[in-house]
Design an enzyme around this catalytic site. Structure first.
Site, short mmCIF file in Angstrom:
data_model
loop_
_atom_site.label_atom_id
_atom_site.label_comp_id
_atom_site.label_asym_id
_atom_site.label_seq_id
_atom_site.Cartn_x
_atom_site.Cartn_y
_atom_site.Cartn_z
N ASP A 17 -13.18 -12.83 5.27
CA ASP A 17 -11.74 -12.71 5.08
C ASP A 17 -11.40 -11.78 3.92
O ASP A 17 -12.19 -11.65 2.98
CB ASP A 17 -11.15 -14.12 4.84
N ASN A 65 -6.14 -14.54 16.18
CA ASN A 65 -5.99 -13.14 15.75
C ASN A 65 -5.37 -12.25 16.83
O ASN A 65 -4.91 -11.14 16.53
CB ASN A 65 -7.33 -12.56 15.29
C1 IPE Z 1 -10.04 -16.28 9.91
O1 IPE Z 1 -9.31 -15.43 9.09
C2 IPE Z 1 -10.55 -15.53 11.10
C3 IPE Z 1 -11.56 -14.51 10.83
C4 IPE Z 1 -12.12 -14.27 9.68
C5 IPE Z 1 -11.96 -13.74 11.98
P1 IPE Z 1 -7.72 -15.34 9.20
O2 IPE Z 1 -7.29 -14.37 8.16
O3 IPE Z 1 -7.35 -15.02 10.60
O4 IPE Z 1 -7.27 -16.82 8.88
P2 IPE Z 1 -5.94 -17.38 8.23
O5 IPE Z 1 -4.81 -16.83 9.03
O6 IPE Z 1 -5.91 -16.89 6.82
O7 IPE Z 1 -6.08 -18.86 8.31
C1 IPE Z 2 -10.48 -10.75 8.00
O1 IPE Z 2 -9.64 -10.06 7.18
C2 IPE Z 2 -10.75 -10.03 9.29
C3 IPE Z 2 -10.14 -10.62 10.48
C4 IPE Z 2 -9.45 -11.73 10.50
C5 IPE Z 2 -10.32 -9.91 11.73
P1 IPE Z 2 -8.06 -10.19 7.28
O2 IPE Z 2 -7.56 -9.11 8.17
O3 IPE Z 2 -7.67 -11.56 7.66
O4 IPE Z 2 -7.64 -9.89 5.78
P2 IPE Z 2 -6.42 -10.53 4.99
O5 IPE Z 2 -6.59 -12.00 5.06
O6 IPE Z 2 -5.17 -10.07 5.67
O7 IPE Z 2 -6.58 -9.98 3.61
MG MG Z 3 -7.23 -13.21 6.57
#
Ligand code: IPE
Ligand code: IPE
Ligand code: MG
Length: 241
Positions: A17, A65
Site C-alpha cells: 500500500d 479496486n
Molecule cells: C488494499 O489496499 C489492496 C491492495 C493493496 C491491492 P487499498 O488501498 O485498496 O485498501 P484501503 O482502501 O486503504 O482499505
Molecule cells: C496500493 O497503493 C496499490 C493498489 C491498491 C493497487 P494505493 O494505490 O492504494 O496507494 P494509496 O493508498 O492511494 O497511497
Molecule cells: Mg491504498
C-alpha cells in the site's frame, strides 16, 4: 504449541500500500507510484529468496479496486502484463512457481491467458512460490468455497456434517499453501482490507509507515526482526523460558 518464532517465516503476505501517496508527494500521477511499486516487487522477491522465505503472497489488486478511476485500473492491468513479461525468466531461473488467487474471470481474457500460461510453465517448481492476489476479496473467497461445498452436497458428494475446518480450507483458492506466518502492510494503514480473512487467523501483523515504492532491504529486515520477537501462542499459555 507455543512455538517461538526466532525462525524465518515460511509464508509472508504483503498488503502493498501507498503507491498513490508516494506519487502524490512527488507531484506525479498515481500510475507512476504503481510503476515504482512494481519495481519494489522485484526487490522483495529477491529478499525473500535470500532469506529462505518459501511463499510470498502479494495483494496486487482487490475486488474493491475495480471502483477506482478507469484509467488507473487500465494502467494497473497493463503493469501486470509487463510484470509478467519482465519476470518470467527470473521465475524459471530460480524455480519459482507463480500462482494466482482471486476471481480470475473478472480479468481481461488476454491477461488470464498469460497468467495461466506462466502458472502452467512454472507449476512443477518447488524452490518457492509467488502468489498474486488479483481481483481478490477475502469474503469472496469464503463465499466461493461455501458455494463449491453446497454444490457437492447437492450432487450427493459431500455430507453437511462432514464439513469441518479441514474440508472448508480445502475449498479455498490455494488449499495447499500454508497460512501466512507474517502479514506486512506498508503505508501505515492498520486494517486488513478484505485480505486472506480465513488464513490470517493466527498470522503475525507488521505495519510499517514506509510507502510501498520505498520499501527496501532494511525495511524487510526490520519486519523479519519484529516477527522474530513475537511469541506465537495460538491461544495457549507461554512456554517457560
Ligand atoms: C488494499 O489496499 C489492496 C491492495 C493493496 C491491492 P487499498 O488501498 O485498496 O485498501 P484501503 O482502501 O486503504 O482499505
Ligand atoms: C496500493 O497503493 C496499490 C493498489 C491498491 C493497487 P494505493 O494505490 O492504494 O496507494 P494509496 O493508498 O492511494 O497511497
Ligand atoms: Mg491504498
Amino acid at each position: 504449541m507455543s512455538s517461538s518464532s526466532d525462525s524465518i517465516p515460511t509464508h509472508i503476505a504483503i498488503i502493498m500500500d501507498g503507491n498513490g501517496r508516494w506519487a502524490q508527494q512527488r507531484g506525479l500521477p498515481r500510475l507512476k507510484g504503481h510503476e515504482a511499486g512494481a519495481e519494489t516487487v522485484r526487490h522483495v522477491m529477491r529478499y525473500c529468496r535470500a532469506a529462505g522465505v518459501r511463499y510470498l503472497t502479494l495483494y496486487a489488486f482487490s475486488s474493491e479496486n475495480w471502483a477506482r478511476p478507469p484509467l488507473e485500473v487500465l494502467g494497473l492491468m497493463s503493469l501486470l502484463k509487463s510484470f509478467l513479461r519482465d519476470n518470467e525468466a527470473e521465475f524459471h531461473e530460480n524455480q519459482v512457481r507463480l500462482r494466482v488467487i482471486g476471481r480470475r474471470s473478472d480479468l481481461e481474457s488476454s491477461i488470464v491467458r498469460e497468467l495461466e500460461r506462466v502458472e502452467r510453465a512454472t507449476a512443477a517448481y518447488t524452490a518457492g512460490q509467488l502468489i498474486l492476489a488479483l481481483s481478490y476479496s477475502g469474503r469472496g473467497e469464503l463465499v466461493q468455497a461455501a458455494r463449491a461445498m453446497a454444490e457437492k452436497v447437492r450432487r450427493g458428494e459431500l455430507r453437511p456434517d462432514r464439513i469441518d475446518e479441514t474440508v472448508f480450507a480445502a475449498h479455498l483458492y490455494a488449499p495447499d499453501v500454508p497460512d501466512p506466518d507474517l502479514i506486512v502492510r506498508t503505508s501505515g494503514e492498520m486494517r486488513i482490507s478484505n485480505f486472506l480473512l480465513w488464513q490470517c487467523s493466527y498470522s503475525e501483523f507488521y505495519v510499517t509507515p514506509v510507502l510501498w515504492p520505498e520499501f527496501r532491504e532494511p525495511d524487510f529486515r526490520a519486519a523479519l526482526e519484529a516477527y522474530q520477537q513475537r511469541q506465537r501462542r495460538y491461544g495457549r499459555v507461554a512456554d517457560k523460558v
